[in-house]
Design a protein around this motif. Structure first.
Motif, PDB file in Angstrom:
ATOM      1  N   LYS A  85      -3.624  -4.848   4.318  1.00  0.00           N
ATOM      2  CA  LYS A  85      -5.078  -4.996   4.512  1.00  0.00           C
ATOM      3  C   LYS A  85      -5.941  -4.324   3.366  1.00  0.00           C
ATOM      4  O   LYS A  85      -6.851  -4.630   2.701  1.00  0.00           O
ATOM      5  N   GLY A  86      -5.405  -3.103   3.129  1.00  0.00           N
ATOM      6  CA  GLY A  86      -5.838  -2.395   1.841  1.00  0.00           C
ATOM      7  C   GLY A  86      -5.704  -3.044   0.512  1.00  0.00           C
ATOM      8  O   GLY A  86      -6.329  -2.807  -0.369  1.00  0.00           O
ATOM      9  N   TYR A  87      -4.542  -3.330   0.577  1.00  0.00           N
ATOM     10  CA  TYR A  87      -4.189  -4.350  -0.803  1.00  0.00           C
ATOM     11  C   TYR A  87      -5.161  -5.509  -0.873  1.00  0.00           C
ATOM     12  O   TYR A  87      -5.744  -5.633  -1.976  1.00  0.00           O
ATOM     13  N   LEU A  88      -5.622  -6.364   0.163  1.00  0.00           N
ATOM     14  CA  LEU A  88      -6.390  -7.413  -0.025  1.00  0.00           C
ATOM     15  C   LEU A  88      -7.697  -6.925  -0.314  1.00  0.00           C
ATOM     16  O   LEU A  88      -8.789  -7.595  -0.976  1.00  0.00           O
ATOM     17  N   ARG A  89      -8.249  -5.577   0.142  1.00  0.00           N
ATOM     18  CA  ARG A  89      -9.705  -5.033  -0.005  1.00  0.00           C
ATOM     19  C   ARG A  89      -9.651  -4.651  -1.542  1.00  0.00           C
ATOM     20  O   ARG A  89     -10.647  -4.727  -1.989  1.00  0.00           O
ATOM     21  N   LYS A  90      -8.529  -4.343  -2.106  1.00  0.00           N
ATOM     22  CA  LYS A  90      -8.578  -3.909  -3.341  1.00  0.00           C
ATOM     23  C   LYS A  90      -8.408  -4.705  -4.417  1.00  0.00           C
ATOM     24  O   LYS A  90      -9.246  -4.918  -5.278  1.00  0.00           O
ATOM     25  N   GLY A 138      -8.646  -8.479  -3.261  1.00  0.00           N
ATOM     26  CA  GLY A 138      -9.144  -9.847  -2.674  1.00  0.00           C
ATOM     27  C   GLY A 138     -10.421 -10.308  -3.637  1.00  0.00           C
ATOM     28  O   GLY A 138     -10.968  -9.836  -4.443  1.00  0.00           O
ATOM     29  N   ALA A 192     -13.325  -8.077  -4.121  1.00  0.00           N
ATOM     30  CA  ALA A 192     -13.123  -6.821  -4.553  1.00  0.00           C
ATOM     31  C   ALA A 192     -13.981  -6.594  -6.027  1.00  0.00           C
ATOM     32  O   ALA A 192     -14.212  -7.519  -6.533  1.00  0.00           O
ATOM     33  N   GLU A 200       1.022  -1.120  -0.048  1.00  0.00           N
ATOM     34  CA  GLU A 200      -0.034   0.041  -0.024  1.00  0.00           C
ATOM     35  C   GLU A 200       0.922   1.168   0.190  1.00  0.00           C
ATOM     36  O   GLU A 200       1.867   1.283   0.812  1.00  0.00           O
TER      37      GLU A 200
END
Length: 515
Positions: free
Chosen positions: A499-504, A506, A509, A285
């Motif tokens: 966590k932000g990477y996984l939200r984007k 995942g 997403a 991130e």
């Protein structure tokens, strides 16, 4: 110690260093030809380009105009909407500045000929036909993918001299007489050898005032058989790419191709990211990486220009180099710690890959790995794999590891992957494949199919590093990996914010994996 110079107009410019020029055949220059032909295949730019400089040298010596042929075939390996659009967007830039066969050239003495093959084989004969009217042909010396074989085949067909010019890095590829298998050894060689080359650079803007004779018109019979790229295709109108026989399942990326986007990205990196490179380079991130690799691969930006811009930011000159190089990653350049760390990646690690590829034809083969790597992997070839996946499962991001899946989704959707996660991506493919040979095959296929910066010496360096190339044996010895460096998703998640990477990227997403 040489000074750092930036060249300006073409008149009075230094000659292209002879170490960067390779004669590909024994044919002579034809002074009675109509023009000098620059066959642009890798350095897709009009600035800081030794190949263009060399073509202009011939133009001035012979009193001839210049024709730039940039042709895009449709049968290259992994041909897709993604790669085609990236290249065509760069073509559109040049067409605006230079014009093409359907318009008045915007630069006196230069004719730009963009050709996009409509069906397989349609472009056959175009280069030879133009070369028959040329005094000399100049092309780009790129040591990877199908380009070396294409140039060698062309050299056997054209009847005039064909020169390939190395504009890949700060160090001419042929300045190194051996293959280096460790970054430390190559860095030490660079520190000894590179200072003598830092005073050389391509012209910053050779077409600002090219001082050439009036441009030549491409004969109508040639244009009828090989029409220039349609304006609608160059403008990127919907449906134009769909007409071409390429892989439409690999969709175009949001990343725009061309010199202008590369310049914008470079400025953003220098202004907002370079200063925090040491702290944030490995953060998925808000990463502080340059993201210039795709633009370097397609030649939209020059290594020399990037280095000059970094030097300008650092208020650097070669006098700040350490008096003696010992192979250390720190302290030799005399730049700020962040800039020194980034330049080491940009120069040492990037050009290490070019050093391997231009000297080793087997750079894509498992057998090119060091002996200790193949030995330790063979000793663990029969180790139990808790998870084993096939190519299709990897491609569809259908593993048990959500961080790995997220990295694969980023690759498929965007044509790029965060640098640190790219290493993890390769290590896990090794762990989850039946054999290391199969792991290598999966990495190459996925990277070359989806990554905009794939099919490049630097991307092969990254893939093979995951298998031990350029590395050393690591203890403790582990199942499957043996003495190969190990990486895990759990450790990555503990060390970095994901966590932000996984939200984007995942599973939940927004956005389809393919489409």
């Amino acid at each position: 110690m040489p000074s750092l110079t930036v060249k300006g107009s073409s008149s009075g410019a230094r000659p292209v260093p002879s170490l960067r020029i390779r004669n590909c055949n024994i044919a002579a220059i034809n002074p009675d030809g109509d023009f000098v032909l620059y066959w642009m295949i890798a350095n897709r730019r009009l600035r800081w380009n030794y190949s263009l400089d060399r073509a202009l040298e011939h133009c001035h010596e012979l009193g001839k105009p210049l024709v730039i042929l940039e042709a895009l075939r449709c049968d290259y390996p992994w041909a897709s909407d993604r790669i085609h659009q990236f290249v065509i967007e760069g073509m559109a830039e040049k067409a605006i500045r230079l014009g093409h066969a359907e318009a008045v050239a915007a630069v006196q003495g230069v004719t730009y000929y963009p050709y996009v093959e409509p069906v397989r084989g349609a472009g056959k004969g175009l280069l030879a036909t133009l070369a028959a009217r040329a005094c000399v042909v100049v092309t780009d010396d790129f040591p990877c993918f199908f380009l070396p074989q294409m140039v060698a085949a062309a050299a056997r067909k054209v009847k005039v001299r064909l020169e390939a010019v190395d504009s890949n890095g700060l160090l001419p590829m042929r300045a190194a007489a051996q293959v280096y298998i460790r970054a430390f050894d190559f860095r030490r060689f660079l520190q000894k050898t590179l200072p003598a080359h830092l005073g050389d650079a391509p012209q910053a803007d050779p077409l600002r005032k090219p001082e050439l004779v009036a441009e030549v018109a491409i004969p109508e019979e040639i244009l009828r058989r090989w029409p220039v790229a349609a304006d609608a295709l160059l403008r990127g109108e919907p449906g134009e790419l769909a007409k071409l026989p390429i892989d439409h399942a690999v969709g175009a990326a949001a990343t725009a191709g061309g010199e202008a986007p590369a310049q914008k990205l470079l400025s953003e990196f220098l202004g907002a990211k370079l200063g925090r490179y040491n702290e944030d380079r490995n953060q998925p991130e808000q990463s502080a990486t340059s993201e210039l690799s795709a633009y370097l691969h397609f030649g939209f930006v020059s290594a020399h220009e990037i280095f000059a811009r970094v030097a300008e930011r650092e208020e650097w000159s070669p006098e700040r180099l350490a008096l003696k190089g010992n192979g250390s990653r720190e302290g030799w350049w005399g730049m700020s710690p962040a800039a020194e760390a980034w330049v080491d990646q940009f120069v040492t690690w990037r050009e290490l890959g070019y050093n391997f590829c231009w000297q080793r034809e087997d750079y894509t083969e498992y057998e090119s790995l060091p002996d200790w790597v193949r030995r330790t992997l063979a000793e663990h070839a029969k180790d139990v794999r808790t998870y084993v996946y096939e190519l299709e499962q990897f491609e569809q991001a259908e593993t048990h590891d959500e961080l790995w899946n997220a990295a694969q989704r980023q690759l498929v959707r965007e044509g790029q992957m965060h640098n640190y996660l790219r290493m993890l991506w390769g290590k896990k493919i090794l762990e989850w494949s039946r054999t290391p040979e199969q792991a290598l095959d999966v990495m190459i296929k996925l990277n070359n199919k989806y990554a905009l910066d794939g099919r490049n010496p630097n991307s092969y360096s990254g893939i093979f590093w995951c298998l031990g190339r350029y590395d050393r044996p690591w203890a403790p010895e582990r199942p499957i990996f043996g003495m190969i460096r190990y990486m895990s998703s759990d450790n990555t998640a503990r060390k970095f914010k994901v966590k932000g990477y996984l939200r984007k990227y995942g599973a939940g997403a927004t956005g389809e994996l393919f489409g």
